[in-house]
Every structure is written in C-alpha cells, then in structure tokens.
Design a protein around this motif. Structure first.
Motif, PDB file in Angstrom:
ATOM      1  N   SER A 195       0.821  -1.214   0.000  1.00 63.41           N
ATOM      2  CA  SER A 195       0.000   0.000   0.000  1.00 63.41           C
ATOM      3  C   SER A 195       0.850   1.257   0.000  1.00 63.41           C
ATOM      4  O   SER A 195       0.605   2.199  -0.757  1.00 63.41           O
ATOM      5  N   ALA A 196       1.856   1.305   0.873  1.00 62.32           N
ATOM      6  CA  ALA A 196       2.657   2.518   1.007  1.00 62.32           C
ATOM      7  C   ALA A 196       3.365   2.884  -0.293  1.00 62.32           C
ATOM      8  O   ALA A 196       3.516   4.070  -0.613  1.00 62.32           O
ATOM      9  N   ALA A 197       3.772   1.892  -1.066  1.00 58.99           N
ATOM     10  CA  ALA A 197       4.502   2.154  -2.307  1.00 58.99           C
ATOM     11  C   ALA A 197       3.648   2.904  -3.323  1.00 58.99           C
ATOM     12  O   ALA A 197       4.182   3.617  -4.186  1.00 58.99           O
ATOM     13  N   HIS A 198       2.325   2.778  -3.224  1.00 62.47           N
ATOM     14  CA  HIS A 198       1.445   3.496  -4.146  1.00 62.47           C
ATOM     15  C   HIS A 198       1.563   5.011  -3.988  1.00 62.47           C
ATOM     16  O   HIS A 198       1.241   5.758  -4.910  1.00 62.47           O
ATOM     17  N   PHE A 199       2.003   5.459  -2.832  1.00 63.56           N
ATOM     18  CA  PHE A 199       2.052   6.894  -2.542  1.00 63.56           C
ATOM     19  C   PHE A 199       3.461   7.471  -2.644  1.00 63.56           C
ATOM     20  O   PHE A 199       3.676   8.636  -2.303  1.00 63.56           O
ATOM     21  N   LEU A 200       4.419   6.682  -3.122  1.00 56.67           N
ATOM     22  CA  LEU A 200       5.784   7.175  -3.291  1.00 56.67           C
ATOM     23  C   LEU A 200       5.964   7.695  -4.713  1.00 56.67           C
ATOM     24  O   LEU A 200       5.787   6.949  -5.676  1.00 56.67           O
ATOM     25  N   PRO A 201       6.318   8.955  -4.868  1.00 61.06           N
ATOM     26  CA  PRO A 201       6.506   9.512  -6.215  1.00 61.06           C
ATOM     27  C   PRO A 201       7.581   8.749  -6.979  1.00 61.06           C
ATOM     28  O   PRO A 201       8.634   8.395  -6.426  1.00 61.06           O
ATOM     29  N   ASP A 202       7.301   8.466  -8.222  1.00 63.09           N
ATOM     30  CA  ASP A 202       8.266   7.842  -9.137  1.00 63.09           C
ATOM     31  C   ASP A 202       8.657   6.414  -8.746  1.00 63.09           C
ATOM     32  O   ASP A 202       9.633   5.875  -9.272  1.00 63.09           O
ATOM     33  N   GLN A 203       7.908   5.795  -7.840  1.00 68.73           N
ATOM     34  CA  GLN A 203       8.209   4.411  -7.477  1.00 68.73           C
ATOM     35  C   GLN A 203       7.613   3.466  -8.507  1.00 68.73           C
ATOM     36  O   GLN A 203       6.395   3.435  -8.696  1.00 68.73           O
ATOM     37  N   PRO A 204       8.426   2.676  -9.206  1.00 69.95           N
ATOM     38  CA  PRO A 204       7.857   1.709 -10.163  1.00 69.95           C
ATOM     39  C   PRO A 204       7.119   0.594  -9.440  1.00 69.95           C
ATOM     40  O   PRO A 204       7.591   0.076  -8.422  1.00 69.95           O
ATOM     41  N   LEU A 205       5.965   0.234  -9.962  1.00 69.28           N
ATOM     42  CA  LEU A 205       5.180  -0.853  -9.396  1.00 69.28           C
ATOM     43  C   LEU A 205       5.136  -2.061 -10.322  1.00 69.28           C
ATOM     44  O   LEU A 205       4.478  -3.054 -10.006  1.00 69.28           O
ATOM     45  N   PHE A 206       5.782  -1.987 -11.480  1.00 67.10           N
ATOM     46  CA  PHE A 206       5.963  -3.106 -12.392  1.00 67.10           C
ATOM     47  C   PHE A 206       4.619  -3.676 -12.864  1.00 67.10           C
ATOM     48  O   PHE A 206       3.783  -2.940 -13.349  1.00 67.10           O
ATOM     49  N   ASP A 207       4.384  -4.970 -12.688  1.00 64.07           N
ATOM     50  CA  ASP A 207       3.224  -5.613 -13.307  1.00 64.07           C
ATOM     51  C   ASP A 207       2.016  -5.748 -12.379  1.00 64.07           C
ATOM     52  O   ASP A 207       0.877  -5.621 -12.822  1.00 64.07           O
ATOM     53  N   TRP A 208       2.275  -6.035 -11.111  1.00 62.60           N
ATOM     54  CA  TRP A 208       1.192  -6.219 -10.143  1.00 62.60           C
ATOM     55  C   TRP A 208       1.519  -5.479  -8.855  1.00 62.60           C
ATOM     56  O   TRP A 208       2.604  -5.649  -8.291  1.00 62.60           O
ATOM     57  N   SER A 209       0.570  -4.658  -8.374  1.00 63.68           N
ATOM     58  CA  SER A 209       0.715  -4.073  -7.042  1.00 63.68           C
ATOM     59  C   SER A 209      -0.144  -4.857  -6.065  1.00 63.68           C
ATOM     60  O   SER A 209      -1.010  -5.640  -6.463  1.00 63.68           O
ATOM     61  N   ARG A 210       0.093  -4.630  -4.771  1.00 64.86           N
ATOM     62  CA  ARG A 210      -0.586  -5.418  -3.744  1.00 64.86           C
ATOM     63  C   ARG A 210      -1.143  -4.506  -2.645  1.00 64.86           C
ATOM     64  O   ARG A 210      -0.640  -4.489  -1.515  1.00 64.86           O
ATOM     65  N   PRO A 211      -2.187  -3.732  -2.931  1.00 64.45           N
ATOM     66  CA  PRO A 211      -2.756  -2.860  -1.898  1.00 64.45           C
ATOM     67  C   PRO A 211      -3.444  -3.669  -0.802  1.00 64.45           C
ATOM     68  O   PRO A 211      -4.223  -4.575  -1.079  1.00 64.45           O
ATOM     69  N   GLY A 212      -3.134  -3.324   0.438  1.00 64.08           N
ATOM     70  CA  GLY A 212      -3.744  -3.990   1.584  1.00 64.08           C
ATOM     71  C   GLY A 212      -4.455  -2.989   2.472  1.00 64.08           C
ATOM     72  O   GLY A 212      -5.622  -2.692   2.266  1.00 64.08           O
ATOM     73  N   ILE A 213      -3.750  -2.425   3.445  1.00 63.81           N
ATOM     74  CA  ILE A 213      -4.386  -1.552   4.436  1.00 63.81           C
ATOM     75  C   ILE A 213      -5.114  -0.379   3.795  1.00 63.81           C
ATOM     76  O   ILE A 213      -6.150   0.060   4.299  1.00 63.81           O
ATOM     77  N   MET A 214      -4.630   0.124   2.663  1.00 58.15           N
ATOM     78  CA  MET A 214      -5.290   1.270   2.040  1.00 58.15           C
ATOM     79  C   MET A 214      -6.689   0.922   1.551  1.00 58.15           C
ATOM     80  O   MET A 214      -7.550   1.801   1.471  1.00 58.15           O
ATOM     81  N   LEU A 215      -6.948  -0.338   1.244  1.00 63.35           N
ATOM     82  CA  LEU A 215      -8.294  -0.723   0.817  1.00 63.35           C
ATOM     83  C   LEU A 215      -9.316  -0.473   1.912  1.00 63.35           C
ATOM     84  O   LEU A 215     -10.492  -0.224   1.637  1.00 63.35           O
ATOM     85  N   TYR A 216      -8.870  -0.521   3.164  1.00 61.52           N
ATOM     86  CA  TYR A 216      -9.780  -0.443   4.301  1.00 61.52           C
ATOM     87  C   TYR A 216      -9.787   0.950   4.936  1.00 61.52           C
ATOM     88  O   TYR A 216     -10.427   1.154   5.962  1.00 61.52           O
ATOM     89  N   GLY A 217      -9.067   1.877   4.313  1.00 63.33           N
ATOM     90  CA  GLY A 217      -9.091   3.266   4.766  1.00 63.33           C
ATOM     91  C   GLY A 217      -7.997   3.644   5.729  1.00 63.33           C
ATOM     92  O   GLY A 217      -7.916   4.802   6.152  1.00 63.33           O
ATOM     93  N   GLY A 218      -7.143   2.690   6.119  1.00 66.60           N
ATOM     94  CA  GLY A 218      -6.038   2.997   7.015  1.00 66.60           C
ATOM     95  C   GLY A 218      -4.856   3.553   6.247  1.00 66.60           C
ATOM     96  O   GLY A 218      -4.607   3.179   5.097  1.00 66.60           O
ATOM     97  N   SER A 219      -4.126   4.452   6.865  1.00 64.16           N
ATOM     98  CA  SER A 219      -2.969   5.056   6.206  1.00 64.16           C
ATOM     99  C   SER A 219      -1.764   4.120   6.249  1.00 64.16           C
ATOM    100  O   SER A 219      -1.408   3.614   7.316  1.00 64.16           O
ATOM    101  N   PRO A 220      -1.077   3.934   5.105  1.00 66.90           N
ATOM    102  CA  PRO A 220       0.156   3.163   5.106  1.00 66.90           C
ATOM    103  C   PRO A 220       1.395   4.042   5.231  1.00 66.90           C
ATOM    104  O   PRO A 220       2.510   3.534   5.195  1.00 66.90           O
ATOM    105  N   SER A 221       1.202   5.353   5.361  1.00 69.77           N
ATOM    106  CA  SER A 221       2.311   6.309   5.282  1.00 69.77           C
ATOM    107  C   SER A 221       2.508   7.036   6.605  1.00 69.77           C
ATOM    108  O   SER A 221       1.536   7.512   7.215  1.00 69.77           O
ATOM    109  N   LEU A 222       3.757   7.130   7.044  1.00 67.31           N
ATOM    110  CA  LEU A 222       4.074   7.829   8.280  1.00 67.31           C
ATOM    111  C   LEU A 222       3.646   9.288   8.200  1.00 67.31           C
ATOM    112  O   LEU A 222       3.843   9.961   7.185  1.00 67.31           O
ATOM    113  N   GLY A 223       3.059   9.783   9.289  1.00 63.19           N
ATOM    114  CA  GLY A 223       2.691  11.188   9.364  1.00 63.19           C
ATOM    115  C   GLY A 223       1.430  11.551   8.622  1.00 63.19           C
ATOM    116  O   GLY A 223       1.083  12.748   8.548  1.00 63.19           O
ATOM    117  N   LYS A 224       0.734  10.565   8.055  1.00 68.32           N
ATOM    118  CA  LYS A 224      -0.494  10.831   7.315  1.00 68.32           C
ATOM    119  C   LYS A 224      -1.614   9.967   7.880  1.00 68.32           C
ATOM    120  O   LYS A 224      -1.395   8.850   8.341  1.00 68.32           O
TER     121      LYS A 224
END
Length: 358
Positions: A195-224
């Motif tokens: 989940s956290a990688a989705h919010f990193l600028p310019d981070q390649p996610l390649f072929d498949w990403s794996r969102p978890g906590i963000m699906l349920y509304g929880g923040s995966p990012s420090l300070g947010k």
C-alpha cells in the motif's frame, strides 16, 4: 436484546479505495489483499464486494484462499506465504491458487508433486524475512528448469521494509536490488508494491501491485491519516453509551484510579473494551465521538467498558451511539494514541462484535 456494539462496514468506501489503488498503480494491475479475514472486515463480504473490480486476490495462507472459493469467486488467488506442507501443492493446482515460493523446502514439494500450479518466487531484497537472495536465483531457476516447471512460473515478488517512510532510502535500494537480481528473466512478471509504495513519487510498481491496508481506509504512510491520502474509512466501530454521571473534582475513575477529575466533569460509560478488541493501551485523551461531537477517553480501558469525558457533548444520553473510530474519528488517530497501527486495531476486533454491511 443484544447490546448495540457493532462494526459497520461500508463496502462502497472499500470499492472507492480499491479504485484509488488501481489509479495510483498506473499500468500495473492491483491484486486485492484480503488476508487476516479481510483485515478484520470479513473476507467473504470484502472479496464479494471487489469481485467486479479485482482481477486477483492475495492472502497469507491456504484456508484464506479456500474461503474465497467458498464464496463462489473464481479469480486467481496468490498465497503470499506459499505452501505450509507438501499436500498444499495439489490443493493450489486444483483451485487455481498461485503460491509464492520462498525456500528450498517448498521447491522440493513442487518437484515431488504430480500437479503443478502456477507460482511466484519470493526475492529477499532486504526485508530479510522470507525469500531467496538475488545471488541464489540462478541456482533456483536451474532447479525449476530441471523439474520442468518453468512454464508454470509467473514471476518474482518482493516486499518493502520502509515504504511507509518517504524519507527513507531503503525502498530505492530494495528496488534496485530486485531489478538487478531479476534482470536475467525479463519475460517474467514482477510485483513489489504494498500500500505505502502506491504513494511514493516515481516508485515503479511493475506488473502487479498489492494494496492492503489502504483498501480499508487505514494510512500506510508515516505522518499521514487515511483521509489525507484520499482514502475513505470502511469500518465504523460503535458502542452504546451505558450511563452518564457527574464526577466531582478530586474523584477518580476506573481501575488504578488512573484519571482524577480536576473539576466537576460529565462522564459517560461506553459498552466496549479490550474484550471486544478495543486497545487497552488507548488511555486518557484518545478521541471518540457522540452526536457528531468529538470527545475523549478518560482513565483505563476495561475488558467490557471504557469511560469518556462528555464535556463537549453535554446533550449525550444513555443509548446514544459512541463512535470509537470511523468518519468523525480516524482509526489512525486512535492507533497513534495506543502506540500501534491501524492494521492491528482493525484485525483485532473480536467475534463478539458483529459486522453490519452496507
């Protein structure tokens, strides 16, 4: 009549969050991570709610994958821990599960099995929990070729240790390690994005990403917190106000007399506690809400009850629903007060609390 302590699950918010994950993933496809009973929200209703959106699910283990099949869903399911015993290979093949192999024991189980499911390889790029080191991959690939299973290999998976911290250089280092380690097999797919990688600028996610906590509304990012990232809360945890009373200055409330009133205070008791999964370490000043007004906890959380300061909600009455987290009070806020993370709070709500879906 049962008490009205309840976890209300907003499935439309879940779908909103998945759509955001897919948007942020760009050209990568997002597999919905529904492990740990859909992060405490119920794996069956969560998976069904995403059935028309998610092309693939991800879980931790076989029993979770079987729950998805029991719900009548046919999408492929990735088993992030792979197989736990040799017989799991046959089950994965029969049910179109995609285990992520991370050790030589699992490779041996695959070699000894007559059935061959499609599978992934876990690459240890620096997390140092599971997976093959990049230097081991040529030998691993040779073993896969020798058993005639190369056509069943889908690709490579890794997991980031510090993607929640945008200031950390570790994610870029792990990405470089992963890219370098898998470069010899460009025809195979790659998956890195929690989940956290989705919010990193310019981070390649390649072929498949794996969102978890963000699906349920929880923040995966420090300070947010979730809403700051465009996420909607999926779970609203509510419990009834049992009683109200005036606590006089100098009087204490609860076990250990942990909170003492500095002035005359309107206090309420709420029918929820650590026996329901509410964090015991959430103490005085942890936010809650009643009648749309934010209030605060006072004193220690008990097994079945907790106390709140109703100064900001003087019209509150017994029977009113108190929001412990949801749209007025974010789950990330409560987690911070309890010195934990929203993942633990959501997955920790016990079976004593019924889930209501809308």
């Amino acid at each position: 009549m049962p008490r009205s302590t309840i976890a209300r699950i907003d499935l439309q918010a879940l779908r909103h969050n998945y759509a955001l994950a897919q948007k942020l993933a760009g050209s990568a496809r997002a597999m919905a991570v529904v492990k740990a009973d859909g992060y405490g929200h119920g794996i069956r209703p969560v998976a069904l709610a995403l059935a028309e959106m998610a092309p693939k699910y991800a879980v931790a283990c076989l029993e979770e994958a079987l729950a998805i099949r029991d719900a009548g869903l046919r999408q492929p399911v990735v088993l992030l821990q792979g197989m736990h015993e040799a017989g799991d290979v046959r089950d994965c093949s029969a049910h179109d599960f995609e285990p992520v192999l991370h050790c030589s024991t699992q490779l041996n189980w695959l070699a000894q099995s007559e059935s061959r499911p499609e599978f992934w390889l876990k690459v240890n790029s620096g997390m140092n929990r599971l997976g093959f080191r990049p230097a081991e991959l040529p030998e691993v690939m040779a073993a896969i070729d020798a058993m005639g299973a190369r056509s069943r290999l889908l690709g490579f998976v890794t997991h980031f240790a510090c993607a929640d911290d945008p200031a950390s250089a570790r994610t870029a280092e792990q990405t470089e390690c992963f890219v370098r380690g898998t470069a010899a097999w460009p025809d195979l797919m790659r998956s890195v994005g929690n989940s956290a990688a989705h919010f990193l600028p310019d981070q390649p996610l390649f072929d498949w990403s794996r969102p978890g906590i963000m699906l349920y509304g929880g923040s995966p990012s420090l300070g947010k917190i979730g809403p700051e990232l465009g996420l909607q809360p999926v779970m609203t945890l509510e419990a009834p106000l049992l009683s109200t009373r005036i606590v006089k200055a100098g009087e204490a409330v609860g076990y250990g007399s942990a909170w003492v009133a500095e002035r005359e205070t309107l206090m309420g008791m709420v029918a929820i506690g650590y026996g329901d999964g509410y964090p015991r370490h959430a103490g005085t000043d942890t936010p809650a809400a009643v009648r749309g007004q934010r209030i605060r906890l006072i004193g220690r959380v008990s097994m079945d009850m907790l106390a709140v300061d109703l100064t900001n909600a003087p019209d509150a009455r017994p029977g009113d629903a108190v929001e412990l987290w949801g749209r007025t009070v974010g789950v990330d806020e409560v987690a911070a007060c309890a010195n934990t993370i929203s993942y633990e709070l959501m997955t920790g709500i016990t079976a004593r609390v019924p889930r209501e879906y809308r």
